[in-house]
Design a protein around this motif. Structure first.
Motif, short mmCIF file in Angstrom:
data_model
loop_
_atom_site.label_atom_id
_atom_site.label_comp_id
_atom_site.label_asym_id
_atom_site.label_seq_id
_atom_site.Cartn_x
_atom_site.Cartn_y
_atom_site.Cartn_z
N LEU A 291 48.52 40.63 40.39
CA LEU A 291 48.08 39.25 40.60
C LEU A 291 48.76 38.26 39.66
O LEU A 291 49.02 37.11 40.03
CB LEU A 291 46.56 39.15 40.45
CG LEU A 291 45.74 39.69 41.62
CD1 LEU A 291 44.27 39.67 41.29
CD2 LEU A 291 46.02 38.91 42.89
N ALA A 292 49.04 38.69 38.43
CA ALA A 292 49.67 37.80 37.46
C ALA A 292 51.18 37.71 37.65
O ALA A 292 51.84 36.93 36.97
CB ALA A 292 49.34 38.26 36.04
N LYS A 293 51.71 38.49 38.57
CA LYS A 293 53.15 38.51 38.79
C LYS A 293 53.50 37.74 40.07
O LYS A 293 52.66 37.06 40.64
CB LYS A 293 53.64 39.95 38.87
CG LYS A 293 53.35 40.76 37.59
CD LYS A 293 53.82 42.19 37.70
CE LYS A 293 53.50 42.95 36.42
NZ LYS A 293 53.95 44.37 36.48
N SER A 294 54.72 37.88 40.51
CA SER A 294 55.19 37.16 41.68
C SER A 294 54.46 37.64 42.94
O SER A 294 54.12 38.82 43.08
CB SER A 294 56.69 37.36 41.85
OG SER A 294 57.13 36.85 43.08
N HIS A 295 54.25 36.70 43.87
CA HIS A 295 53.64 37.05 45.14
C HIS A 295 54.54 37.98 45.96
O HIS A 295 54.06 38.61 46.91
CB HIS A 295 53.34 35.78 45.95
CG HIS A 295 52.24 34.96 45.37
ND1 HIS A 295 50.96 35.44 45.22
CD2 HIS A 295 52.22 33.68 44.90
CE1 HIS A 295 50.18 34.51 44.70
NE2 HIS A 295 50.93 33.43 44.48
N VAL A 296 55.81 38.05 45.59
CA VAL A 296 56.74 38.94 46.30
C VAL A 296 56.27 40.38 46.18
O VAL A 296 56.33 41.16 47.15
CB VAL A 296 58.16 38.80 45.74
CG1 VAL A 296 59.09 39.84 46.37
CG2 VAL A 296 58.69 37.39 45.98
N TYR A 297 55.76 40.76 45.00
CA TYR A 297 55.29 42.13 44.79
C TYR A 297 54.08 42.44 45.68
O TYR A 297 53.95 43.54 46.21
CB TYR A 297 54.93 42.35 43.33
CG TYR A 297 56.12 42.28 42.39
CD1 TYR A 297 57.07 43.29 42.37
CD2 TYR A 297 56.27 41.20 41.53
CE1 TYR A 297 58.16 43.24 41.51
CE2 TYR A 297 57.36 41.13 40.66
CZ TYR A 297 58.30 42.14 40.67
OH TYR A 297 59.38 42.07 39.81
#
Length: 338
Positions: A291-297
């Motif tokens: 969740l704290a990372k890119s929406h791409v993941y």
């Protein structure tokens, strides 16, 4: 310590309420005869309907114990409880049920104070609420599915509420979780004493949507919807495949992936329910870490889950064709033998 004692007393009380309901249902023949087609259970089993009423009772208890003031939500839940319980008893027609579901959706929108949104957004959200309620109901087909999957959802909400962002009443989450533990005691077994029925599956769906809505409004992150990804994928692709086959998507069917796993791989109900719960648990763990990372993941996560689902689905579709072909050949041979 006081909270532990209170929750223990509440758990025992909910257990007794469910036990009394089951005894009354047995006395007044409030039962269904469910057919089983796997290696652990065969034939028909008498099962109590409407055991999921305990979910609604837990919410009502919360109102009195914890000063719960979400009245629009309560009104929507009350309407759904009435129409769903009647449907369990006398089979209410689809249009009448749809009207009640639509009113409940509007009440939930009122609870979230979203009525000032453009009409297109309101229609989309309203349709999503109604579709989710009914999808949850369609997934209530085998022992352990509704209870196990819903308990995971509530535990996920509780973790988020305690460790990531506080978005709702922890007490309400605990009480809802306790009601699911009680229900699973009677349902998550080889020969279930009761199943949720429409009143339970639709009720817990509405409760889950309430928590989900609170979470998304608090964070502004719609990715939390993927906490219910397995249910969503199975429902969407089942509807899609039935539609391209020209089937009526509103009629009863046995086309969900979990039904294929039971019918064509002959897996026991609890194995299949556990597969769904464990799969969603893995997704939730990965999702919360991303969740704290890119929406791409997150997009890649969803894409991987869809690909795995489709591979299993196509394999089982082939098993279904082989079963149908085998039955036709057998009928042909039996005809000439006679």
């Amino acid at each position: 310590m006081d909270n532990i004692l209170e929750y223990t007393i509440l758990l025992i009380s909910l257990f007794l309420i469910e036990w009394i309901y089951i005894k009354l249902a047995e006395k007044y023949k409030f039962v269904n005869y469910r057919k089983f087609e796997n290696r652990s259970l065969t034939g028909y089993q008498q099962t109590i309907r409407g055991g999921g009423i305990i979910f609604i009772i837990s919410i009502l208890i919360s109102v009195f114990l914890f000063s719960f003031h979400n009245y629009y939500f309560l009104a929507g839940l009350f309407l759904l409880t009435i129409i769903s319980f009647l449907d369990d008893v006398i089979n209410v027609n689809f249009r009448t049920r749809l009207i009640f579901h639509a009113v409940a959706a509007v009440l939930l929108l009122c609870q979230f104070k979203l009525l000032d949104l453009p009409i297109a957004y309101l229609c989309f959200i309203g349709v999503f609420i109604i579709a989710t309620i009914n999808a949850y109901n369609f997934m209530d087909g085998i022992n352990g599915m509704t209870g196990g999957y819903s308990l995971l959802a509530i535990l996920s909400f509780y973790y988020i509420n305690s460790n990531i962002v506080q978005f709702t009443s922890a007490q309400l989450l605990v009480v809802t979780g306790l009601s699911l533990i009680v229900f699973n005691f009677f349902n998550f077994r080889g020969k279930a004493k009761c199943f949720a029925g429409d009143v339970g599956s639709i009720g817990i769906a509405f409760i889950t949507l309430f928590f989900m809505g609170q979470l998304i409004l608090k964070t502004g992150n719609v990715s939390y919807l993927f906490l219910l990804l397995i249910y969503g994928i199975d429902t969407l692709f089942t509807v899609f495949f039935r539609k391209i086959k020209g089937e009526n998507i509103f009629e009863a069917h046995h086309s969900h992936l979990y039904q294929y796993l039971v019918r064509y791989l002959t897996l026991p109900h609890l194995y299949v329910s556990s597969i769904y719960v464990v799969s969603q648990l893995i997704i939730n763990i990965v999702l919360l870490s991303l969740l704290a990372k890119s929406h791409v993941y997150i997009f890649i996560l969803v894409l991987v889950v869809i690909c795995v689902y489709l591979m299993v689905r196509f394999y089982l579709e082939e098993k279904k064709k082989q079963r149908i072909k085998f039955n036709l050949v057998k009928q042909h041979d039996d005809f000439f033998v006679k």
